[in-house]
Design a protein around this motif. Structure first.
Motif, PDB file in Angstrom:
ATOM      1  N   ALA A  82       0.870  -1.168   0.000  1.00 48.68           N
ATOM      2  CA  ALA A  82       0.000   0.000   0.000  1.00 48.68           C
ATOM      3  C   ALA A  82       0.908   1.218   0.000  1.00 48.68           C
ATOM      4  O   ALA A  82       2.053   1.164   0.469  1.00 48.68           O
ATOM      5  N   ASP A  83       0.402   2.310  -0.527  1.00 47.74           N
ATOM      6  CA  ASP A  83       1.176   3.548  -0.621  1.00 47.74           C
ATOM      7  C   ASP A  83       1.284   4.179   0.764  1.00 47.74           C
ATOM      8  O   ASP A  83       0.304   4.702   1.297  1.00 47.74           O
ATOM      9  N   LEU A  84       2.451   4.121   1.354  1.00 47.62           N
ATOM     10  CA  LEU A  84       2.641   4.657   2.698  1.00 47.62           C
ATOM     11  C   LEU A  84       2.420   6.161   2.768  1.00 47.62           C
ATOM     12  O   LEU A  84       2.134   6.699   3.837  1.00 47.62           O
ATOM     13  N   THR A  85       2.563   6.839   1.648  1.00 43.89           N
ATOM     14  CA  THR A  85       2.417   8.300   1.647  1.00 43.89           C
ATOM     15  C   THR A  85       0.989   8.748   1.349  1.00 43.89           C
ATOM     16  O   THR A  85       0.728   9.951   1.288  1.00 43.89           O
ATOM     17  N   ASP A  86       0.081   7.816   1.172  1.00 42.42           N
ATOM     18  CA  ASP A  86      -1.314   8.132   0.876  1.00 42.42           C
ATOM     19  C   ASP A  86      -1.996   8.670   2.138  1.00 42.42           C
ATOM     20  O   ASP A  86      -2.060   7.980   3.151  1.00 42.42           O
ATOM     21  N   PRO A  87      -2.562   9.900   2.102  1.00 44.44           N
ATOM     22  CA  PRO A  87      -3.251  10.423   3.283  1.00 44.44           C
ATOM     23  C   PRO A  87      -4.423   9.553   3.722  1.00 44.44           C
ATOM     24  O   PRO A  87      -4.825   9.591   4.892  1.00 44.44           O
ATOM     25  N   ALA A  88      -4.980   8.781   2.787  1.00 44.68           N
ATOM     26  CA  ALA A  88      -6.118   7.911   3.104  1.00 44.68           C
ATOM     27  C   ALA A  88      -5.672   6.490   3.431  1.00 44.68           C
ATOM     28  O   ALA A  88      -6.474   5.546   3.344  1.00 44.68           O
ATOM     29  N   LEU A  89      -4.419   6.285   3.830  1.00 46.19           N
ATOM     30  CA  LEU A  89      -3.878   4.948   4.037  1.00 46.19           C
ATOM     31  C   LEU A  89      -4.695   4.150   5.048  1.00 46.19           C
ATOM     32  O   LEU A  89      -4.925   2.949   4.847  1.00 46.19           O
ATOM     33  N   ALA A  90      -5.152   4.773   6.120  1.00 42.83           N
ATOM     34  CA  ALA A  90      -5.929   4.041   7.125  1.00 42.83           C
ATOM     35  C   ALA A  90      -7.182   3.429   6.510  1.00 42.83           C
ATOM     36  O   ALA A  90      -7.528   2.268   6.792  1.00 42.83           O
ATOM     37  N   ASP A  91      -7.856   4.191   5.650  1.00 39.66           N
ATOM     38  CA  ASP A  91      -9.055   3.677   4.998  1.00 39.66           C
ATOM     39  C   ASP A  91      -8.706   2.575   4.009  1.00 39.66           C
ATOM     40  O   ASP A  91      -9.454   1.588   3.872  1.00 39.66           O
ATOM     41  N   VAL A  92      -7.587   2.728   3.309  1.00 41.79           N
ATOM     42  CA  VAL A  92      -7.156   1.705   2.358  1.00 41.79           C
ATOM     43  C   VAL A  92      -6.898   0.387   3.085  1.00 41.79           C
ATOM     44  O   VAL A  92      -7.360  -0.680   2.661  1.00 41.79           O
ATOM     45  N   LEU A  93      -6.174   0.455   4.194  1.00 45.60           N
ATOM     46  CA  LEU A  93      -5.875  -0.761   4.950  1.00 45.60           C
ATOM     47  C   LEU A  93      -7.150  -1.406   5.474  1.00 45.60           C
ATOM     48  O   LEU A  93      -7.289  -2.637   5.461  1.00 45.60           O
ATOM     49  N   ALA A  94      -8.077  -0.587   5.922  1.00 44.93           N
ATOM     50  CA  ALA A  94      -9.343  -1.123   6.440  1.00 44.93           C
ATOM     51  C   ALA A  94     -10.161  -1.804   5.354  1.00 44.93           C
ATOM     52  O   ALA A  94     -10.973  -2.690   5.645  1.00 44.93           O
ATOM     53  N   ASP A 112      16.579   7.304  -3.249  1.00 41.45           N
ATOM     54  CA  ASP A 112      17.005   7.944  -2.010  1.00 41.45           C
ATOM     55  C   ASP A 112      17.232   6.889  -0.934  1.00 41.45           C
ATOM     56  O   ASP A 112      16.291   6.233  -0.488  1.00 41.45           O
ATOM     57  N   PRO A 113      18.474   6.699  -0.464  1.00 42.71           N
ATOM     58  CA  PRO A 113      18.716   5.690   0.567  1.00 42.71           C
ATOM     59  C   PRO A 113      18.064   6.026   1.904  1.00 42.71           C
ATOM     60  O   PRO A 113      17.945   5.159   2.772  1.00 42.71           O
ATOM     61  N   TRP A 114      17.632   7.270   2.066  1.00 41.80           N
ATOM     62  CA  TRP A 114      16.966   7.690   3.304  1.00 41.80           C
ATOM     63  C   TRP A 114      15.468   7.858   3.092  1.00 41.80           C
ATOM     64  O   TRP A 114      14.800   8.585   3.835  1.00 41.80           O
ATOM     65  N   TRP A 115      14.884   7.173   2.120  1.00 44.63           N
ATOM     66  CA  TRP A 115      13.456   7.251   1.842  1.00 44.63           C
ATOM     67  C   TRP A 115      12.630   6.934   3.087  1.00 44.63           C
ATOM     68  O   TRP A 115      11.605   7.577   3.346  1.00 44.63           O
ATOM     69  N   LEU A 116      13.064   5.978   3.880  1.00 42.65           N
ATOM     70  CA  LEU A 116      12.323   5.587   5.078  1.00 42.65           C
ATOM     71  C   LEU A 116      12.232   6.703   6.109  1.00 42.65           C
ATOM     72  O   LEU A 116      11.358   6.680   6.979  1.00 42.65           O
ATOM     73  N   ALA A 117      13.125   7.679   6.017  1.00 41.95           N
ATOM     74  CA  ALA A 117      13.140   8.765   6.996  1.00 41.95           C
ATOM     75  C   ALA A 117      12.239   9.927   6.609  1.00 41.95           C
ATOM     76  O   ALA A 117      12.081  10.873   7.394  1.00 41.95           O
ATOM     77  N   ARG A 118      11.631   9.885   5.436  1.00 37.05           N
ATOM     78  CA  ARG A 118      10.762  10.977   5.015  1.00 37.05           C
ATOM     79  C   ARG A 118       9.545  11.061   5.930  1.00 37.05           C
ATOM     80  O   ARG A 118       8.997  10.049   6.367  1.00 37.05           O
ATOM     81  N   ALA A 119       9.105  12.287   6.177  1.00 35.26           N
ATOM     82  CA  ALA A 119       7.998  12.502   7.115  1.00 35.26           C
ATOM     83  C   ALA A 119       6.733  11.781   6.668  1.00 35.26           C
ATOM     84  O   ALA A 119       6.036  11.156   7.483  1.00 35.26           O
ATOM     85  N   ALA A 120       6.407  11.842   5.383  1.00 35.99           N
ATOM     86  CA  ALA A 120       5.189  11.200   4.879  1.00 35.99           C
ATOM     87  C   ALA A 120       5.274   9.684   5.032  1.00 35.99           C
ATOM     88  O   ALA A 120       4.266   9.022   5.332  1.00 35.99           O
ATOM     89  N   VAL A 121       6.454   9.124   4.839  1.00 33.33           N
ATOM     90  CA  VAL A 121       6.635   7.673   4.988  1.00 33.33           C
ATOM     91  C   VAL A 121       6.492   7.282   6.451  1.00 33.33           C
ATOM     92  O   VAL A 121       5.818   6.294   6.786  1.00 33.33           O
ATOM     93  N   ARG A 122       7.088   8.067   7.336  1.00 33.46           N
ATOM     94  CA  ARG A 122       6.982   7.775   8.769  1.00 33.46           C
ATOM     95  C   ARG A 122       5.520   7.820   9.228  1.00 33.46           C
ATOM     96  O   ARG A 122       5.086   6.999  10.041  1.00 33.46           O
ATOM     97  N   ARG A 123       4.757   8.797   8.718  1.00 31.72           N
ATOM     98  CA  ARG A 123       3.340   8.855   9.079  1.00 31.72           C
ATOM     99  C   ARG A 123       2.611   7.601   8.601  1.00 31.72           C
ATOM    100  O   ARG A 123       1.762   7.052   9.310  1.00 31.72           O
ATOM    101  N   GLY A 124       2.959   7.151   7.397  1.00 34.78           N
ATOM    102  CA  GLY A 124       2.352   5.928   6.888  1.00 34.78           C
ATOM    103  C   GLY A 124       2.708   4.718   7.728  1.00 34.78           C
ATOM    104  O   GLY A 124       1.852   3.862   7.999  1.00 34.78           O
TER     105      GLY A 124
END
Length: 276
Positions: A82-94, A112-124
């Motif tokens: 699932a797209d970790l950066t999707d604002p609707a991720l909670a609904d997608v997972l549900a 980007d080797p630091w992709w996991l550190a991006r704020a949007a990814v962390r929120r996901g």
């Protein structure tokens, strides 16, 4: 139960697998179905499996969930995408019905080797944790520093490190991989799959002695209760048969107690992925 905690299935008539490029991957550039894996599972006494996404596709995830539901319990869990950066991720997972146990993204393919550190990814990732799912880390030594920082920053999320972060076995690489793996193992929310090592060695002509130091290091630093066996079938067939992969894991764990071997070959996967 004996569980194979990591394998793939894909149907090229439904969608391409973008990573299947180059002549060296020609042997697996075809469709692979559960019917082809079933005899191998029966031959080697594997009771259940966890199937893992192979493309960045919600449709593929839904198809794997449907397949698992129809497998009579053979596929006990699905690690989907699932797209970790999707604002609707909670609904997608549900909306993903079936035995969804985790989410994975091909971090190793991100420029980007630091992709996991991006704020949007962390929120996901925090959303994945809130949904009660695991997150599979598909990284190489290049991305290990970001993986370590991310796992430390999200202690409520269960992380599963795929393929021991793909050490450079063919070239004999050891450090900094070994130290980084030990650092990850110090985090209680991280477990590691004993999988994918044969394709990090020289595909033709590898010997168990080439791979066992890496496998044993994983078992030493994580402990058997935090290591999961996975075949990585059919990708493993580029370098080894299903039986050879299983034999390698059995050789690496030969000195463990029966209880510890039970953890490695099933109980850890059942606990970490919360399998039925």
């Amino acid at each position: 139960m004996r569980i194979d905690a990591h394998h793939h299935l894909w149907d090229l008539t439904r969608r391409p697998q973008p990573w299947l490029t180059g002549p060296e991957l020609d042997p697996i550039a075809r469709s692979f179905a559960l019917a082809e894996l079933e005899p191998l599972l029966a031959e080697h006494g594997i009771d259940a499996t966890v199937v893992v996404q192979s493309s960045s596709s919600l449709d593929e995830t839904r198809e794997l969930l449907a397949l698992a539901a129809e497998s009579g319990g053979r596929i006990a869990g699905v690690v989907g995408w699932a797209d970790l950066t999707d604002p609707a991720l909670a609904d997608v997972l549900a909306s993903l019905t079936g035995p969804l146990v985790g989410i994975r993204h091909q971090v190793q393919d991100e420029p980007d080797p630091w992709w996991l550190a991006r704020a949007a990814v962390r929120r996901g990732l925090a959303t994945v944790a809130a949904a009660g799912l695991t997150y599979d880390l598909l990284v190489t030594p290049r991305e290990l520093p970001a993986a370590l920082e991310t796992a430390a920053a999200l202690p409520d999320l269960r992380f599963v490190l795929d393929h021991a972060a793909k050490p450079h076995i063919a070239s004999g690489g050891w450090e900094p991989w070994a130290a980084q793996i030990a650092a990850l193992a110090a985090l209680p929310n991280v477990t590691c799959k004993l999988s994918g090592l044969v394709t990090e060695a020289t595909w033709s002509g590898w010997e168990p002695a080439d791979l066992l130091p890496y496998a044993r290091h994983v078992l030493d630093v994580f402990g058997p209760s935090r290591v999961l066996f996975g075949s990585d079938w059919p990708v493993c067939t580029l370098a080894a048969s299903y039986g050879e992969v299983l034999a390698l894991a059995e050789a690496a764990s030969a000195d463990l107690s029966p209880s510890d071997r039970s953890s490695l070959f099933g109980e850890t996967a059942s606990r970490v992925y919360v399998l039925p």
